[in-house]
Design a protein around this motif. Sequence first.
Motif, PDB file in Angstrom:
ATOM      1  N   SER A 143       0.852  -1.182   0.000  1.00 21.26           N
ATOM      2  CA  SER A 143       0.000   0.000   0.000  1.00 21.26           C
ATOM      3  C   SER A 143       0.887   1.231   0.000  1.00 21.26           C
ATOM      4  O   SER A 143       2.027   1.193   0.467  1.00 21.26           O
ATOM      5  CB  SER A 143      -0.929   0.011   1.215  1.00 21.26           C
ATOM      6  OG  SER A 143      -0.158   0.096   2.388  1.00 21.26           O
ATOM      7  N   THR A 144       0.350   2.291  -0.544  1.00 19.58           N
ATOM      8  CA  THR A 144       1.102   3.544  -0.598  1.00 19.58           C
ATOM      9  C   THR A 144       0.121   4.713  -0.583  1.00 19.58           C
ATOM     10  O   THR A 144      -1.056   4.558  -0.895  1.00 19.58           O
ATOM     11  CB  THR A 144       1.993   3.592  -1.852  1.00 19.58           C
ATOM     12  OG1 THR A 144       2.788   4.763  -1.801  1.00 19.58           O
ATOM     13  CG2 THR A 144       1.170   3.624  -3.120  1.00 19.58           C
ATOM     14  N   LEU A 145       0.630   5.842  -0.239  1.00 24.00           N
ATOM     15  CA  LEU A 145      -0.151   7.069  -0.254  1.00 24.00           C
ATOM     16  C   LEU A 145       0.687   8.115  -0.954  1.00 24.00           C
ATOM     17  O   LEU A 145       1.820   8.387  -0.547  1.00 24.00           O
ATOM     18  CB  LEU A 145      -0.495   7.523   1.169  1.00 24.00           C
ATOM     19  CG  LEU A 145      -1.178   8.874   1.296  1.00 24.00           C
ATOM     20  CD1 LEU A 145      -2.562   8.832   0.650  1.00 24.00           C
ATOM     21  CD2 LEU A 145      -1.286   9.266   2.753  1.00 24.00           C
ATOM     22  N   ILE A 146       0.145   8.688  -2.025  1.00 25.37           N
ATOM     23  CA  ILE A 146       0.854   9.726  -2.773  1.00 25.37           C
ATOM     24  C   ILE A 146       0.111  11.030  -2.563  1.00 25.37           C
ATOM     25  O   ILE A 146      -1.088  11.121  -2.840  1.00 25.37           O
ATOM     26  CB  ILE A 146       0.924   9.387  -4.278  1.00 25.37           C
ATOM     27  CG1 ILE A 146       1.695   8.088  -4.460  1.00 25.37           C
ATOM     28  CG2 ILE A 146       1.573  10.523  -5.048  1.00 25.37           C
ATOM     29  CD1 ILE A 146       1.731   7.610  -5.886  1.00 25.37           C
ATOM     30  N   VAL A 147       0.820  12.009  -2.064  1.00 24.49           N
ATOM     31  CA  VAL A 147       0.244  13.331  -1.853  1.00 24.49           C
ATOM     32  C   VAL A 147       0.834  14.265  -2.895  1.00 24.49           C
ATOM     33  O   VAL A 147       2.051  14.413  -2.998  1.00 24.49           O
ATOM     34  CB  VAL A 147       0.558  13.856  -0.432  1.00 24.49           C
ATOM     35  CG1 VAL A 147      -0.013  15.234  -0.239  1.00 24.49           C
ATOM     36  CG2 VAL A 147       0.024  12.894   0.602  1.00 24.49           C
ATOM     37  N   VAL A 148      -0.033  14.856  -3.704  1.00 31.45           N
ATOM     38  CA  VAL A 148       0.407  15.770  -4.762  1.00 31.45           C
ATOM     39  C   VAL A 148      -0.009  17.173  -4.365  1.00 31.45           C
ATOM     40  O   VAL A 148      -1.180  17.460  -4.165  1.00 31.45           O
ATOM     41  CB  VAL A 148      -0.224  15.380  -6.120  1.00 31.45           C
ATOM     42  CG1 VAL A 148       0.227  16.331  -7.204  1.00 31.45           C
ATOM     43  CG2 VAL A 148       0.123  13.947  -6.472  1.00 31.45           C
ATOM     44  N   LYS A 149       0.995  18.025  -4.242  1.00 31.34           N
ATOM     45  CA  LYS A 149       0.716  19.415  -3.905  1.00 31.34           C
ATOM     46  C   LYS A 149       0.836  20.255  -5.176  1.00 31.34           C
ATOM     47  O   LYS A 149       1.726  20.030  -5.987  1.00 31.34           O
ATOM     48  CB  LYS A 149       1.719  19.919  -2.874  1.00 31.34           C
ATOM     49  CG  LYS A 149       1.592  19.219  -1.535  1.00 31.34           C
ATOM     50  CD  LYS A 149       2.584  19.772  -0.536  1.00 31.34           C
ATOM     51  CE  LYS A 149       2.440  19.041   0.777  1.00 31.34           C
ATOM     52  NZ  LYS A 149       3.381  19.528   1.785  1.00 31.34           N
TER      53      LYS A 149
END
Length: 88
Positions: free
Chosen positions: A49-55
Amino acid sequence: MSVEFRQRTQPNSFAIAWKRKWLIILPAIAISTAVAWVVFRLPDVYESSTLIVVKPSNASNSVLPTITEDGLTRQSTHRASGDEPQLT
């Protein structure tokens, strides 16, 4: 009634172990084989699992060109094939 036991020495203990080596080796082989059989019969289960945060970028479009979705797809396929990415 008193029972006396003789003192065991280290060479004497090794001689006893050597005499009964098959009583030591065969259960170890049987247990190792049983464990290996069970492990190889287990299904392969992988989980990630992963979480990608794009700002959003603070830079203006004149400094950084806008990359379209088509250009981004082309870049990722070039990276996967080992080629250098080319911006369009």
